[in-house]
Design a protein around this motif. Structure first.
Motif, PDB file in Angstrom:
ATOM      1  N   LEU A  71     -11.201  -0.460   1.234  1.00 46.56           N
ATOM      2  CA  LEU A  71     -10.017   0.416   2.176  1.00 46.56           C
ATOM      3  C   LEU A  71     -10.611   1.578   2.614  1.00 46.56           C
ATOM      4  O   LEU A  71     -11.350   2.278   1.998  1.00 46.56           O
ATOM      5  CB  LEU A  71      -8.754   0.739   1.223  1.00 46.56           C
ATOM      6  N   SER A  72     -10.085   2.053   3.829  1.00 49.41           N
ATOM      7  CA  SER A  72     -10.382   3.047   4.454  1.00 49.41           C
ATOM      8  C   SER A  72      -9.296   3.908   4.979  1.00 49.41           C
ATOM      9  O   SER A  72      -8.252   3.584   5.251  1.00 49.41           O
ATOM     10  CB  SER A  72     -11.115   2.985   5.863  1.00 49.41           C
ATOM     11  N   VAL A  73      -9.274   5.213   4.688  1.00 49.76           N
ATOM     12  CA  VAL A  73      -8.441   6.145   4.901  1.00 49.76           C
ATOM     13  C   VAL A  73      -8.807   7.094   5.939  1.00 49.76           C
ATOM     14  O   VAL A  73      -9.861   7.776   5.747  1.00 49.76           O
ATOM     15  CB  VAL A  73      -7.881   6.932   3.519  1.00 49.76           C
TER      16      VAL A  73
ATOM     17  N   ILE B 125       0.865  -1.161   0.066  1.00 47.90           N
ATOM     18  CA  ILE B 125      -0.045   0.110   0.099  1.00 47.90           C
ATOM     19  C   ILE B 125       0.983   1.208   0.046  1.00 47.90           C
ATOM     20  O   ILE B 125       1.743   1.362   1.057  1.00 47.90           O
ATOM     21  CB  ILE B 125      -0.943   0.123   1.232  1.00 47.90           C
TER      22      ILE B 125
ATOM     23  N   VAL C 255      -4.527   3.518   6.978  1.00 47.38           N
ATOM     24  CA  VAL C 255      -5.280   2.702   6.003  1.00 47.38           C
ATOM     25  C   VAL C 255      -5.564   1.430   6.666  1.00 47.38           C
ATOM     26  O   VAL C 255      -4.681   0.936   7.382  1.00 47.38           O
ATOM     27  CB  VAL C 255      -4.448   2.353   4.587  1.00 47.38           C
ATOM     28  N   SER C 256      -7.089   1.190   6.717  1.00 46.52           N
ATOM     29  CA  SER C 256      -7.406   0.008   7.220  1.00 46.52           C
ATOM     30  C   SER C 256      -8.332  -0.791   6.169  1.00 46.52           C
ATOM     31  O   SER C 256      -8.706  -0.083   5.268  1.00 46.52           O
ATOM     32  CB  SER C 256      -8.243   0.278   8.477  1.00 46.52           C
ATOM     33  N   GLY C 257      -8.609  -2.091   6.354  1.00 43.39           N
ATOM     34  CA  GLY C 257      -9.336  -2.568   5.098  1.00 43.39           C
ATOM     35  C   GLY C 257      -9.683  -4.040   5.401  1.00 43.39           C
ATOM     36  O   GLY C 257      -9.304  -4.686   6.425  1.00 43.39           O
TER      37      GLY C 257
ATOM     38  N   ASN D 136     -11.815  11.625   6.731  1.00 46.83           N
ATOM     39  CA  ASN D 136     -11.720   9.896   6.416  1.00 46.83           C
ATOM     40  C   ASN D 136     -12.613   9.763   4.941  1.00 46.83           C
ATOM     41  O   ASN D 136     -13.393  10.454   4.518  1.00 46.83           O
ATOM     42  CB  ASN D 136     -12.418   9.166   7.467  1.00 46.83           C
TER      43      ASN D 136
ATOM     44  N   TYR E 229      -1.915  -0.155  -4.497  1.00 46.12           N
ATOM     45  CA  TYR E 229      -1.811  -1.313  -3.918  1.00 46.12           C
ATOM     46  C   TYR E 229      -1.779  -2.543  -4.668  1.00 46.12           C
ATOM     47  O   TYR E 229      -2.181  -2.433  -5.762  1.00 46.12           O
ATOM     48  CB  TYR E 229      -2.869  -1.440  -2.447  1.00 46.12           C
TER      49      TYR E 229
ATOM     50  N   SER F  19     -13.278   6.218   1.783  1.00 49.37           N
ATOM     51  CA  SER F  19     -13.146   4.876   1.498  1.00 49.37           C
ATOM     52  C   SER F  19     -12.947   4.390   0.031  1.00 49.37           C
ATOM     53  O   SER F  19     -13.731   5.302  -0.601  1.00 49.37           O
ATOM     54  CB  SER F  19     -14.059   4.051   2.099  1.00 49.37           C
TER      55      SER F  19
ATOM     56  N   TYR G 259      -6.167   2.934  -5.338  1.00 48.31           N
ATOM     57  CA  TYR G 259      -7.444   3.302  -4.459  1.00 48.31           C
ATOM     58  C   TYR G 259      -7.511   4.960  -4.573  1.00 48.31           C
ATOM     59  O   TYR G 259      -6.574   5.745  -4.686  1.00 48.31           O
ATOM     60  CB  TYR G 259      -7.087   3.140  -3.026  1.00 48.31           C
TER      61      TYR G 259
ATOM     62  N   ALA H 237      -9.725   7.617  -2.288  1.00 45.57           N
ATOM     63  CA  ALA H 237     -10.653   7.702  -1.187  1.00 45.57           C
ATOM     64  C   ALA H 237     -11.390   9.326  -1.104  1.00 45.57           C
ATOM     65  O   ALA H 237     -10.462  10.061  -0.973  1.00 45.57           O
ATOM     66  CB  ALA H 237     -10.031   7.300   0.144  1.00 45.57           C
TER      67      ALA H 237
END
Length: 168
Positions: A64-66, A34, A111-113, A77, A50, A79, A95, A97
């Motif tokens: 994915l969330s930023v 990423i 970043v989570s996802g 935030n 990514y 996504s 990505y 977002a």
């Protein structure tokens, strides 16, 4: 009649168990590399890349969330969600977002996802939550702090700004 129902139920269960056994192993898929993100439109969105490794013929779902702390406890935030049929091996994706409530700023973000691979629309593997990954959000000029990098283009812009009101 009960015998017919039991036979039909047993056949349905056997088919269901066979489908569950056909679900892909989550070890075959992986999300990696990423990248840091670039601000778009003064922080209205961020963009990066990514890589996904997946099994040929499966449907892949990535979310994915930023998230970024921007000021005084306020959070920016956005996504991104992607779905495609894997051709096997690795694929690099972008990505994007879009900020929901606050503009993204230069600096650190998280970043989570989630990634999931499915044989078809019904039979999916368990999916994998991604660990939190810290990225750097940068302006389009490549700076993470909003400063300029002193390129020739910036010098021309500064000269144009300085002479704009002088008639030169």
């Amino acid at each position: 009649m009960k015998t017919t129902r039991r036979a039909a139920t047993a056949a349905l269960l056997a088919t269901g168990l066979g489908l569950a056994a056909a679900a892909p192993a989550s070890a075959a898929m992986e999300l990696s590399d990423i990248s840091d993100a670039t601000r778009i439109a003064d922080g209205a969105a961020v963009e990066g890349t990514y890589t996904v490794t997946c099994t040929e013929g499966t449907n892949v779902f990535v979310s994915l969330s930023v998230t970024q702390a921007v000021s005084d406890g306020r959070i920016a935030n956005g996504s991104d969600f992607e779905q495609w049929t894997c051709e096997g091996g690795q694929v690099e994706l972008t990505y994007q977002a879009v900020a929901y409530n606050m503009a993204f700023q230069p600096g650190e973000a998280v970043v989570s996802g989630f990634i999931q691979e499915c044989q078809d629309q019904v039979v999916c593997g368990p999916g994998t939550n991604l660990p939190l990954i810290v990225i750097e959000v940068e302006d389009a000029d490549g700076s993470a702090d909003g400063t300029t990098d002193g390129t020739a283009d910036e010098a021309v812009e500064e000269d144009a700004d300085a002479t704009a009101g002088t008639g030169e």
